[in-house]
Scaffold this motif. Structure first.
Motif, PDB file in Angstrom:
ATOM      1  N   SER A   3       0.814  -1.219   0.000  1.00 39.28           N
ATOM      2  CA  SER A   3       0.000   0.000   0.000  1.00 39.28           C
ATOM      3  C   SER A   3       0.850   1.272   0.000  1.00 39.28           C
ATOM      4  O   SER A   3       0.426   2.292  -0.534  1.00 39.28           O
ATOM      5  CB  SER A   3      -0.970   0.008   1.176  1.00 39.28           C
ATOM      6  OG  SER A   3      -0.277  -0.059   2.398  1.00 39.28           O
ATOM      7  N   GLN A   7      -0.101   4.470  -2.402  1.00 37.25           N
ATOM      8  CA  GLN A   7      -0.970   5.176  -1.462  1.00 37.25           C
ATOM      9  C   GLN A   7      -1.751   6.318  -2.116  1.00 37.25           C
ATOM     10  O   GLN A   7      -2.941   6.484  -1.862  1.00 37.25           O
ATOM     11  CB  GLN A   7      -0.137   5.704  -0.295  1.00 37.25           C
ATOM     12  CG  GLN A   7      -0.950   6.197   0.864  1.00 37.25           C
ATOM     13  CD  GLN A   7      -0.067   6.460   2.080  1.00 37.25           C
ATOM     14  OE1 GLN A   7       1.150   6.354   2.031  1.00 37.25           O
ATOM     15  NE2 GLN A   7      -0.706   6.791   3.172  1.00 37.25           N
ATOM     16  N   ASP A   9      -2.801   6.551  -5.074  1.00 44.19           N
ATOM     17  CA  ASP A   9      -3.745   6.048  -6.074  1.00 44.19           C
ATOM     18  C   ASP A   9      -4.997   5.428  -5.461  1.00 44.19           C
ATOM     19  O   ASP A   9      -5.921   5.072  -6.182  1.00 44.19           O
ATOM     20  CB  ASP A   9      -3.074   4.983  -6.948  1.00 44.19           C
ATOM     21  CG  ASP A   9      -1.945   5.541  -7.788  1.00 44.19           C
ATOM     22  OD1 ASP A   9      -1.788   6.779  -7.837  1.00 44.19           O
ATOM     23  OD2 ASP A   9      -1.209   4.739  -8.388  1.00 44.19           O
ATOM     24  N   LEU A  10      -5.030   5.282  -4.142  1.00 44.45           N
ATOM     25  CA  LEU A  10      -6.123   4.571  -3.486  1.00 44.45           C
ATOM     26  C   LEU A  10      -6.984   5.488  -2.633  1.00 44.45           C
ATOM     27  O   LEU A  10      -6.481   6.424  -2.016  1.00 44.45           O
ATOM     28  CB  LEU A  10      -5.569   3.464  -2.590  1.00 44.45           C
ATOM     29  CG  LEU A  10      -4.767   2.368  -3.259  1.00 44.45           C
ATOM     30  CD1 LEU A  10      -4.225   1.420  -2.210  1.00 44.45           C
ATOM     31  CD2 LEU A  10      -5.595   1.613  -4.283  1.00 44.45           C
ATOM     32  N   LYS A  11      -8.288   5.177  -2.607  1.00 46.64           N
ATOM     33  CA  LYS A  11      -9.178   5.828  -1.635  1.00 46.64           C
ATOM     34  C   LYS A  11      -9.016   5.146  -0.279  1.00 46.64           C
ATOM     35  O   LYS A  11      -8.860   5.810   0.736  1.00 46.64           O
ATOM     36  CB  LYS A  11     -10.638   5.744  -2.088  1.00 46.64           C
ATOM     37  CG  LYS A  11     -10.985   6.752  -3.147  1.00 46.64           C
ATOM     38  CD  LYS A  11     -12.426   6.812  -3.611  1.00 46.64           C
ATOM     39  CE  LYS A  11     -13.474   6.064  -2.897  1.00 46.64           C
ATOM     40  NZ  LYS A  11     -14.802   6.130  -3.519  1.00 46.64           N
ATOM     41  N   VAL A  13      -8.169   0.858   1.627  1.00 43.47           N
ATOM     42  CA  VAL A  13      -7.986  -0.589   1.534  1.00 43.47           C
ATOM     43  C   VAL A  13      -9.276  -1.253   1.997  1.00 43.47           C
ATOM     44  O   VAL A  13      -9.788  -0.940   3.069  1.00 43.47           O
ATOM     45  CB  VAL A  13      -6.788  -1.051   2.395  1.00 43.47           C
ATOM     46  CG1 VAL A  13      -6.724  -2.569   2.446  1.00 43.47           C
ATOM     47  CG2 VAL A  13      -5.488  -0.462   1.862  1.00 43.47           C
ATOM     48  N   TYR A 168      -1.586  -2.783 -10.959  1.00 40.91           N
ATOM     49  CA  TYR A 168      -2.098  -3.048  -9.606  1.00 40.91           C
ATOM     50  C   TYR A 168      -2.416  -4.517  -9.329  1.00 40.91           C
ATOM     51  O   TYR A 168      -2.764  -4.864  -8.213  1.00 40.91           O
ATOM     52  CB  TYR A 168      -3.347  -2.205  -9.282  1.00 40.91           C
ATOM     53  CG  TYR A 168      -3.173  -0.729  -9.507  1.00 40.91           C
ATOM     54  CD1 TYR A 168      -2.522   0.058  -8.570  1.00 40.91           C
ATOM     55  CD2 TYR A 168      -3.673  -0.124 -10.652  1.00 40.91           C
ATOM     56  CE1 TYR A 168      -2.363   1.422  -8.768  1.00 40.91           C
ATOM     57  CE2 TYR A 168      -3.514   1.241 -10.869  1.00 40.91           C
ATOM     58  CZ  TYR A 168      -2.858   2.003  -9.926  1.00 40.91           C
ATOM     59  OH  TYR A 168      -2.705   3.351 -10.135  1.00 40.91           O
ATOM     60  N   GLY A 175      -7.991  -2.782  -2.741  1.00 46.49           N
ATOM     61  CA  GLY A 175      -8.352  -1.428  -2.365  1.00 46.49           C
ATOM     62  C   GLY A 175      -9.204  -0.761  -3.426  1.00 46.49           C
ATOM     63  O   GLY A 175      -9.265  -1.220  -4.566  1.00 46.49           O
ATOM     64  N   THR A 176      -9.848   0.330  -3.036  1.00 47.88           N
ATOM     65  CA  THR A 176     -10.656   1.118  -3.956  1.00 47.88           C
ATOM     66  C   THR A 176      -9.753   2.136  -4.639  1.00 47.88           C
ATOM     67  O   THR A 176      -9.054   2.900  -3.971  1.00 47.88           O
ATOM     68  CB  THR A 176     -11.780   1.850  -3.191  1.00 47.88           C
ATOM     69  OG1 THR A 176     -12.553   0.874  -2.499  1.00 47.88           O
ATOM     70  CG2 THR A 176     -12.676   2.609  -4.134  1.00 47.88           C
ATOM     71  N   LEU A 177      -9.775   2.124  -5.961  1.00 44.34           N
ATOM     72  CA  LEU A 177      -8.944   3.035  -6.738  1.00 44.34           C
ATOM     73  C   LEU A 177      -9.519   4.440  -6.684  1.00 44.34           C
ATOM     74  O   LEU A 177     -10.732   4.635  -6.815  1.00 44.34           O
ATOM     75  CB  LEU A 177      -8.873   2.548  -8.190  1.00 44.34           C
ATOM     76  CG  LEU A 177      -7.778   3.127  -9.072  1.00 44.34           C
ATOM     77  CD1 LEU A 177      -6.394   2.801  -8.522  1.00 44.34           C
ATOM     78  CD2 LEU A 177      -7.907   2.577 -10.488  1.00 44.34           C
TER      79      LEU A 177
END
Length: 183
Positions: A3, A7, A9-11, A13, A168, A175-177
């Motif tokens: 992650s 980090q 790139d993600l909303k 996990v 990814y 995780g949510t993109l």
């Protein structure tokens, strides 16, 4: 890749590596029980199912055979075209076999519904489905999924085989993109 590498790139996990592995172990135990005394042919759907297929195969205590298929219903867009093409077919004759389709994620269910019907038409003894993730609110067809890892929200998710533009997949979590990545 973890992650920290993605980090920005993600909303958030959704499921950690540990949560996923625990659930795969639970699914394997149920599959072992359900198929006791029978050999299973597990069929992975490329490319996304590679991670779950490998982990599930290692967690099973039953004798198994493995094969792979690649199918597409997307063409160049992000919406299913409804027309399924086999890009790579199985090497195994399915006559009389107990088949377990292994998927990374089920969205609309259109492609998987077609695939199950296609495999059943090849003289199988049985065809069941195992998926790591399912988006129940995205379903467009009713499909019986015997083994579900996690039901997830209808969001764009990546990791554990799930990709965006072929990236990814090698994350060990899901995780949510973040929208800024794909908009």
């Amino acid at each position: 890749m973890d992650s920290n590498d993605v980090q920005a790139d993600l909303k958030h996990v959704l499921y950690t590596k540990e949560q996923i592995q625990q659930r795969i172990t639970e699914l394997a135990a149920q599959i072992d029980k359900d198929y006791e005394g029978r050999e299973i042919l597990i069929v992975g759907v490329l490319k996304g199912a590679v991670m779950v297929m490998a982990d599930l195969a290692r967690a099973l205590h039953s004798h198994i055979s493995m094969d792979w298929m690649a199918v597409s219903s997307y063409g160049s867009g992000t919406q299913s075209s409804g027309v399924v093409r086999i890009l790579k077919d199985l090497d195994t004759d399915l006559m009389g076999k107990d088949v377990l389709i292994v998927e990374d994620i089920i969205d609309s269910g259109l492609t998987l519904s077609w695939l199950k019907t296609n495999l059943e038409s090849r003289g199988t003894a049985s065809v069941e489905i195992c998926t790591a993730f399912r988006k129940p609110t995205a379903a467009k067809v009713e499909i019986d999924v015997k083994y579900v890892g996690f039901d997830i929200p209808n969001e764009f998710v990546v990791g554990y085989g799930l990709d965006y533009a072929e990236k990814y997949r090698n994350l060990d979590f899901v995780g949510t993109l973040a929208p800024h990545v794909y908009e």
